[in-house]
Design a protein around this motif. Sequence first.
Motif, PDB file in Angstrom:
ATOM      1  N   GLN A  49     -14.435  -1.393   6.747  1.00 44.64           N
ATOM      2  CA  GLN A  49     -13.237  -1.747   7.519  1.00 44.64           C
ATOM      3  C   GLN A  49     -12.442  -0.506   7.891  1.00 44.64           C
ATOM      4  N   LEU A  50     -12.263   0.408   6.953  1.00 42.04           N
ATOM      5  CA  LEU A  50     -11.492   1.613   7.232  1.00 42.04           C
ATOM      6  C   LEU A  50     -12.229   2.549   8.185  1.00 42.04           C
ATOM      7  N   ARG A  51     -13.539   2.648   8.060  1.00 42.07           N
ATOM      8  CA  ARG A  51     -14.312   3.475   9.000  1.00 42.07           C
ATOM      9  C   ARG A  51     -14.206   2.927  10.424  1.00 42.07           C
ATOM     10  N   PHE A  53     -11.752   1.160  11.636  1.00 44.78           N
ATOM     11  CA  PHE A  53     -10.381   1.415  12.040  1.00 44.78           C
ATOM     12  C   PHE A  53     -10.196   2.878  12.463  1.00 44.78           C
ATOM     13  N   LEU A  54     -10.655   3.806  11.636  1.00 40.77           N
ATOM     14  CA  LEU A  54     -10.487   5.233  11.919  1.00 40.77           C
ATOM     15  C   LEU A  54     -11.369   5.681  13.079  1.00 40.77           C
ATOM     16  N   HIS A  55     -12.568   5.145  13.176  1.00 38.74           N
ATOM     17  CA  HIS A  55     -13.460   5.488  14.289  1.00 38.74           C
ATOM     18  C   HIS A  55     -12.826   5.099  15.628  1.00 38.74           C
ATOM     19  N   GLY A  56     -12.036   4.039  15.619  1.00 41.86           N
ATOM     20  CA  GLY A  56     -11.336   3.603  16.819  1.00 41.86           C
ATOM     21  C   GLY A  56     -10.060   4.383  17.096  1.00 41.86           C
ATOM     22  N   GLY A  57      -9.768   5.390  16.270  1.00 40.99           N
ATOM     23  CA  GLY A  57      -8.603   6.234  16.488  1.00 40.99           C
ATOM     24  C   GLY A  57      -7.361   5.809  15.719  1.00 40.99           C
ATOM     25  N   GLY A  58      -7.502   4.847  14.823  1.00 39.82           N
ATOM     26  CA  GLY A  58      -6.365   4.426  14.008  1.00 39.82           C
ATOM     27  C   GLY A  58      -5.908   5.535  13.086  1.00 39.82           C
ATOM     28  N   ARG A  59      -4.659   5.444  12.646  1.00 42.50           N
ATOM     29  CA  ARG A  59      -4.084   6.438  11.732  1.00 42.50           C
ATOM     30  C   ARG A  59      -3.678   5.746  10.448  1.00 42.50           C
ATOM     31  N   LEU A  60      -4.064   6.356   9.328  1.00 42.04           N
ATOM     32  CA  LEU A  60      -3.805   5.814   8.001  1.00 42.04           C
ATOM     33  C   LEU A  60      -2.808   6.701   7.267  1.00 42.04           C
ATOM     34  N   GLN A  61      -1.738   6.092   6.759  1.00 45.00           N
ATOM     35  CA  GLN A  61      -0.754   6.780   5.921  1.00 45.00           C
ATOM     36  C   GLN A  61      -0.781   6.086   4.566  1.00 45.00           C
ATOM     37  N   GLU A  71      -9.598   8.926  -7.417  1.00 45.42           N
ATOM     38  CA  GLU A  71     -10.517  10.029  -7.667  1.00 45.42           C
ATOM     39  C   GLU A  71     -11.696   9.614  -8.537  1.00 45.42           C
ATOM     40  N   ARG A  72     -11.445   8.747  -9.516  1.00 46.35           N
ATOM     41  CA  ARG A  72     -12.510   8.328 -10.437  1.00 46.35           C
ATOM     42  C   ARG A  72     -13.331   7.168  -9.918  1.00 46.35           C
ATOM     43  N   GLU A  73     -12.684   6.214  -9.245  1.00 47.27           N
ATOM     44  CA  GLU A  73     -13.335   4.944  -8.932  1.00 47.27           C
ATOM     45  C   GLU A  73     -13.624   4.710  -7.457  1.00 47.27           C
ATOM     46  N   ALA A  74     -13.240   5.610  -6.595  1.00 48.85           N
ATOM     47  CA  ALA A  74     -13.392   5.355  -5.162  1.00 48.85           C
ATOM     48  C   ALA A  74     -14.046   6.520  -4.426  1.00 48.85           C
ATOM     49  N   PRO A  75     -15.279   6.887  -4.803  1.00 52.43           N
ATOM     50  CA  PRO A  75     -15.929   8.009  -4.111  1.00 52.43           C
ATOM     51  C   PRO A  75     -16.128   7.747  -2.617  1.00 52.43           C
ATOM     52  N   ARG A  76     -16.304   6.491  -2.244  1.00 53.72           N
ATOM     53  CA  ARG A  76     -16.430   6.190  -0.809  1.00 53.72           C
ATOM     54  C   ARG A  76     -15.142   6.550  -0.069  1.00 53.72           C
ATOM     55  N   PHE A  77     -13.992   6.277  -0.697  1.00 50.12           N
ATOM     56  CA  PHE A  77     -12.735   6.620  -0.051  1.00 50.12           C
ATOM     57  C   PHE A  77     -12.603   8.139   0.068  1.00 50.12           C
ATOM     58  N   LEU A  78     -13.035   8.863  -0.941  1.00 48.13           N
ATOM     59  CA  LEU A  78     -12.973  10.322  -0.868  1.00 48.13           C
ATOM     60  C   LEU A  78     -13.862  10.857   0.254  1.00 48.13           C
ATOM     61  N   ARG A  79     -15.043  10.244   0.456  1.00 47.80           N
ATOM     62  CA  ARG A  79     -15.901  10.636   1.580  1.00 47.80           C
ATOM     63  C   ARG A  79     -15.243  10.279   2.912  1.00 47.80           C
ATOM     64  N   LEU A  80     -14.615   9.115   2.954  1.00 45.28           N
ATOM     65  CA  LEU A  80     -13.894   8.694   4.154  1.00 45.28           C
ATOM     66  C   LEU A  80     -12.798   9.709   4.479  1.00 45.28           C
ATOM     67  N   PHE A  81     -12.084  10.122   3.450  1.00 39.18           N
ATOM     68  CA  PHE A  81     -11.023  11.114   3.621  1.00 39.18           C
ATOM     69  C   PHE A  81     -11.595  12.424   4.156  1.00 39.18           C
ATOM     70  N   LYS A  82     -12.747  12.801   3.638  1.00 40.51           N
ATOM     71  CA  LYS A  82     -13.393  14.035   4.107  1.00 40.51           C
ATOM     72  C   LYS A  82     -13.830  13.897   5.567  1.00 40.51           C
ATOM     73  N   TYR A  84     -12.673  11.710   7.897  1.00 43.41           N
ATOM     74  CA  TYR A  84     -11.603  11.359   8.839  1.00 43.41           C
ATOM     75  C   TYR A  84     -10.255  11.955   8.427  1.00 43.41           C
ATOM     76  N   GLY A  85     -10.277  13.076   7.760  1.00 43.82           N
ATOM     77  CA  GLY A  85      -9.041  13.684   7.284  1.00 43.82           C
ATOM     78  C   GLY A  85      -8.015  13.942   8.365  1.00 43.82           C
ATOM     79  N   HIS A  86      -8.463  14.118   9.587  1.00 38.91           N
ATOM     80  CA  HIS A  86      -7.536  14.356  10.692  1.00 38.91           C
ATOM     81  C   HIS A  86      -6.760  13.096  11.077  1.00 38.91           C
ATOM     82  N   LEU A  87      -7.195  11.932  10.587  1.00 38.23           N
ATOM     83  CA  LEU A  87      -6.514  10.672  10.889  1.00 38.23           C
ATOM     84  C   LEU A  87      -5.890  10.028   9.655  1.00 38.23           C
TER      85      LEU A  87
END
Length: 161
Positions: A49-51, A53-61, A71-82, A84-87
């Motif tokens: 869902q977040l990919r 959203f971000l692929h479509g140009g959405g911005r996440l705060q 950091e411990r339980e969400a490695p997918r989110f850390l990859r997403l952050f890496k 789409y860090g610009h968004l």
Amino acid sequence: MDRLVIPFTTRTEFQQHLASCLSRAEQTLQLFDPDYGIWELGSSASDAQLRRFLHGGGRLQLVGHDGRHIEREAPRFLRLFKDYGHLIEVRRTSQQLRQLSDSFCIADQRDIVRRFHADHFRGEAVFNGPQDLQTSLERFLTIWIESGPGLLANATGLSAS
């Protein structure tokens, strides 16, 4: 879709409404939780869902007190952050805000899923209710302004320094 207000009291209901809120987002997502411990940001469904959203140009705060769970339980989110860090902008609350204990996700200033206290599941989801979001939007803005950059010495910068 007309304005829809749905109270909830269980983890399952919270997860369902959060998934709906994320899937409906197109432009902005504003998230606040003390630690995101029950948000399942590392799940494959949230990642998809977040990919989208971000692929479509959405911005996440995203703002939180502590990011150790992410950091411990969400490695997918850390990859997403890496990827789409610009968004994605991550902030850590200041010491003065550490007593805040609610939790919410706002999508496109139109939809919200909020728990009244982060230690409990009681809350409500409001879809297509921009008039219901004014207080929460102001609250998020205040939290955002009073928080510091989250990108310090670790992947998310949310954990205690």
